[in-house]
Design a protein around this motif. Structure first.
Motif, PDB file in Angstrom:
ATOM      1  N   THR A  71       0.862  -1.180   0.000  1.00 40.38           N
ATOM      2  CA  THR A  71       0.000   0.000   0.000  1.00 40.38           C
ATOM      3  C   THR A  71       0.900   1.232   0.000  1.00 40.38           C
ATOM      4  O   THR A  71       2.127   1.107   0.009  1.00 40.38           O
ATOM      5  CB  THR A  71      -0.901   0.042   1.256  1.00 40.38           C
ATOM      6  OG1 THR A  71      -0.071   0.258   2.405  1.00 40.38           O
ATOM      7  CG2 THR A  71      -1.699  -1.231   1.432  1.00 40.38           C
ATOM      8  N   SER A  72       0.290   2.389   0.054  1.00 41.01           N
ATOM      9  CA  SER A  72       1.098   3.613   0.151  1.00 41.01           C
ATOM     10  C   SER A  72       1.874   3.642   1.466  1.00 41.01           C
ATOM     11  O   SER A  72       2.895   4.314   1.574  1.00 41.01           O
ATOM     12  CB  SER A  72       0.202   4.842   0.017  1.00 41.01           C
ATOM     13  OG  SER A  72      -0.790   4.842   1.021  1.00 41.01           O
ATOM     14  N   ASP A  73       1.414   2.906   2.498  1.00 44.49           N
ATOM     15  CA  ASP A  73       2.137   2.827   3.770  1.00 44.49           C
ATOM     16  C   ASP A  73       3.449   2.054   3.652  1.00 44.49           C
ATOM     17  O   ASP A  73       4.293   2.125   4.541  1.00 44.49           O
ATOM     18  CB  ASP A  73       1.270   2.177   4.850  1.00 44.49           C
ATOM     19  CG  ASP A  73       0.201   3.114   5.390  1.00 44.49           C
ATOM     20  OD1 ASP A  73       0.382   4.341   5.291  1.00 44.49           O
ATOM     21  OD2 ASP A  73      -0.809   2.607   5.911  1.00 44.49           O
ATOM     22  N   SER A  74       3.632   1.306   2.580  1.00 42.98           N
ATOM     23  CA  SER A  74       4.867   0.546   2.391  1.00 42.98           C
ATOM     24  C   SER A  74       6.082   1.466   2.346  1.00 42.98           C
ATOM     25  O   SER A  74       7.175   1.081   2.753  1.00 42.98           O
ATOM     26  CB  SER A  74       4.792  -0.295   1.120  1.00 42.98           C
ATOM     27  OG  SER A  74       3.748  -1.247   1.229  1.00 42.98           O
ATOM     28  N   ALA A  75       5.898   2.698   1.886  1.00 40.59           N
ATOM     29  CA  ALA A  75       7.010   3.660   1.841  1.00 40.59           C
ATOM     30  C   ALA A  75       7.485   4.000   3.253  1.00 40.59           C
ATOM     31  O   ALA A  75       8.664   4.297   3.456  1.00 40.59           O
ATOM     32  CB  ALA A  75       6.576   4.922   1.101  1.00 40.59           C
ATOM     33  N   LYS A  76       6.596   3.950   4.248  1.00 39.08           N
ATOM     34  CA  LYS A  76       6.990   4.230   5.632  1.00 39.08           C
ATOM     35  C   LYS A  76       7.982   3.182   6.132  1.00 39.08           C
ATOM     36  O   LYS A  76       8.940   3.496   6.838  1.00 39.08           O
ATOM     37  CB  LYS A  76       5.767   4.268   6.542  1.00 39.08           C
ATOM     38  CG  LYS A  76       4.804   5.393   6.224  1.00 39.08           C
ATOM     39  CD  LYS A  76       3.571   5.292   7.098  1.00 39.08           C
ATOM     40  CE  LYS A  76       2.558   6.359   6.779  1.00 39.08           C
ATOM     41  NZ  LYS A  76       1.333   6.214   7.603  1.00 39.08           N
ATOM     42  N   VAL A  77       7.741   1.932   5.780  1.00 39.99           N
ATOM     43  CA  VAL A  77       8.656   0.856   6.182  1.00 39.99           C
ATOM     44  C   VAL A  77       9.994   1.025   5.477  1.00 39.99           C
ATOM     45  O   VAL A  77      11.055   0.852   6.081  1.00 39.99           O
ATOM     46  CB  VAL A  77       8.032  -0.525   5.890  1.00 39.99           C
ATOM     47  CG1 VAL A  77       9.032  -1.636   6.156  1.00 39.99           C
ATOM     48  CG2 VAL A  77       6.784  -0.727   6.718  1.00 39.99           C
ATOM     49  N   THR A  78       9.959   1.411   4.202  1.00 35.94           N
ATOM     50  CA  THR A  78      11.199   1.622   3.460  1.00 35.94           C
ATOM     51  C   THR A  78      12.038   2.708   4.115  1.00 35.94           C
ATOM     52  O   THR A  78      13.254   2.560   4.272  1.00 35.94           O
ATOM     53  CB  THR A  78      10.894   2.000   1.997  1.00 35.94           C
ATOM     54  OG1 THR A  78      10.107   0.963   1.412  1.00 35.94           O
ATOM     55  CG2 THR A  78      12.163   2.183   1.191  1.00 35.94           C
ATOM     56  N   ARG A  79      11.408   3.808   4.548  1.00 35.48           N
ATOM     57  CA  ARG A  79      12.147   4.882   5.230  1.00 35.48           C
ATOM     58  C   ARG A  79      12.774   4.375   6.529  1.00 35.48           C
ATOM     59  O   ARG A  79      13.885   4.747   6.880  1.00 35.48           O
ATOM     60  CB  ARG A  79      11.229   6.074   5.491  1.00 35.48           C
ATOM     61  CG  ARG A  79      10.966   6.902   4.238  1.00 35.48           C
ATOM     62  CD  ARG A  79      10.308   8.228   4.552  1.00 35.48           C
ATOM     63  NE  ARG A  79       8.967   8.111   5.087  1.00 35.48           N
ATOM     64  CZ  ARG A  79       7.861   8.014   4.359  1.00 35.48           C
ATOM     65  NH1 ARG A  79       7.945   7.983   3.042  1.00 35.48           N
ATOM     66  NH2 ARG A  79       6.677   7.935   4.934  1.00 35.48           N
ATOM     67  N   LEU A  80      12.041   3.520   7.249  1.00 38.40           N
ATOM     68  CA  LEU A  80      12.586   2.946   8.483  1.00 38.40           C
ATOM     69  C   LEU A  80      13.791   2.060   8.177  1.00 38.40           C
ATOM     70  O   LEU A  80      14.812   2.105   8.861  1.00 38.40           O
ATOM     71  CB  LEU A  80      11.508   2.146   9.210  1.00 38.40           C
ATOM     72  CG  LEU A  80      11.935   1.438  10.485  1.00 38.40           C
ATOM     73  CD1 LEU A  80      12.134   2.457  11.611  1.00 38.40           C
ATOM     74  CD2 LEU A  80      10.896   0.412  10.904  1.00 38.40           C
ATOM     75  N   LEU A  81      13.701   1.262   7.120  1.00 39.29           N
ATOM     76  CA  LEU A  81      14.778   0.337   6.764  1.00 39.29           C
ATOM     77  C   LEU A  81      16.035   1.060   6.299  1.00 39.29           C
ATOM     78  O   LEU A  81      17.148   0.584   6.530  1.00 39.29           O
ATOM     79  CB  LEU A  81      14.302  -0.628   5.681  1.00 39.29           C
ATOM     80  CG  LEU A  81      13.201  -1.600   6.086  1.00 39.29           C
ATOM     81  CD1 LEU A  81      12.695  -2.366   4.876  1.00 39.29           C
ATOM     82  CD2 LEU A  81      13.683  -2.551   7.163  1.00 39.29           C
ATOM     83  N   VAL A  82      15.881   2.217   5.665  1.00 38.59           N
ATOM     84  CA  VAL A  82      17.031   2.961   5.172  1.00 38.59           C
ATOM     85  C   VAL A  82      17.971   3.330   6.318  1.00 38.59           C
ATOM     86  O   VAL A  82      19.189   3.284   6.183  1.00 38.59           O
ATOM     87  CB  VAL A  82      16.565   4.228   4.405  1.00 38.59           C
ATOM     88  CG1 VAL A  82      17.718   5.188   4.161  1.00 38.59           C
ATOM     89  CG2 VAL A  82      15.929   3.827   3.092  1.00 38.59           C
ATOM     90  N   GLY A  83      17.416   3.662   7.475  1.00 42.15           N
ATOM     91  CA  GLY A  83      18.243   4.068   8.607  1.00 42.15           C
ATOM     92  C   GLY A  83      18.793   2.934   9.442  1.00 42.15           C
ATOM     93  O   GLY A  83      19.609   3.159  10.332  1.00 42.15           O
TER      94      GLY A  83
END
Length: 145
Positions: A71-83
């Protein structure tokens, strides 16, 4: 006959909301592994053949896995994973079971010493007509009050 109020409804849910350190990661459709196990050590008492002591030794908490379609919320997890590579720290997480209206909370679990230990992204296969899903896996060391 007594009418059922919202508080008498059984705990049916179609979504789980995940927050880690106050960051809302959106809604997930499944949550598995949320449990606690008390390990016991058995001790036989001398002279008493009909009884074995069950002594608690430690409490363990298996990893929790939450899954959802992309979903569009998947980008939130990606931002968390980047850090993650630079900031691997243990924090807190809150998992909320939501009613189908996505507003009413049925139950909440606050987890302590949470660490993201896994993420699985979607597999794309044009021969399959299934929703693309993602999963996030959390290790934790117990519950907060």
């Amino acid at each position: 006959m007594r009418s059922q109020t919202q508080h008498d409804d059984p705990g049916t849910s179609v979504h789980f909301r995940l927050q880690i350190d106050g960051i809302d990661l959106g809604h997930f459709t499944t949550c598995s592994g949320l449990s606690a196990q008390v390990e016991v050590e058995q001790r036989v008492e001398g002279g008493n053949n009909g009884f074995v002591w069950q002594l608690p030794t430690r409490v363990t908490f298996p990893n929790v896995t939450l899954t959802r379609p992309l979903t569009s919320d998947s980008a939130k997890v990606t931002r968390l994973l980047v850090g993650l590579p630079q900031h691997v720290t243990r924090g807190t997480a809150q998992i909320s079971a939501l009613r189908p209206n996505l507003l009413d909370v049925i139950a909440e679990w606050s987890l302590r010493d949470v660490l993201v230990v896994g993420w699985t992204g979607p597999s794309f296969d044009p021969a399959q007509s299934q929703a693309a899903t993602e999963s996030i896996e959390l290790a934790y060391h117990g519950f907060l009050h």
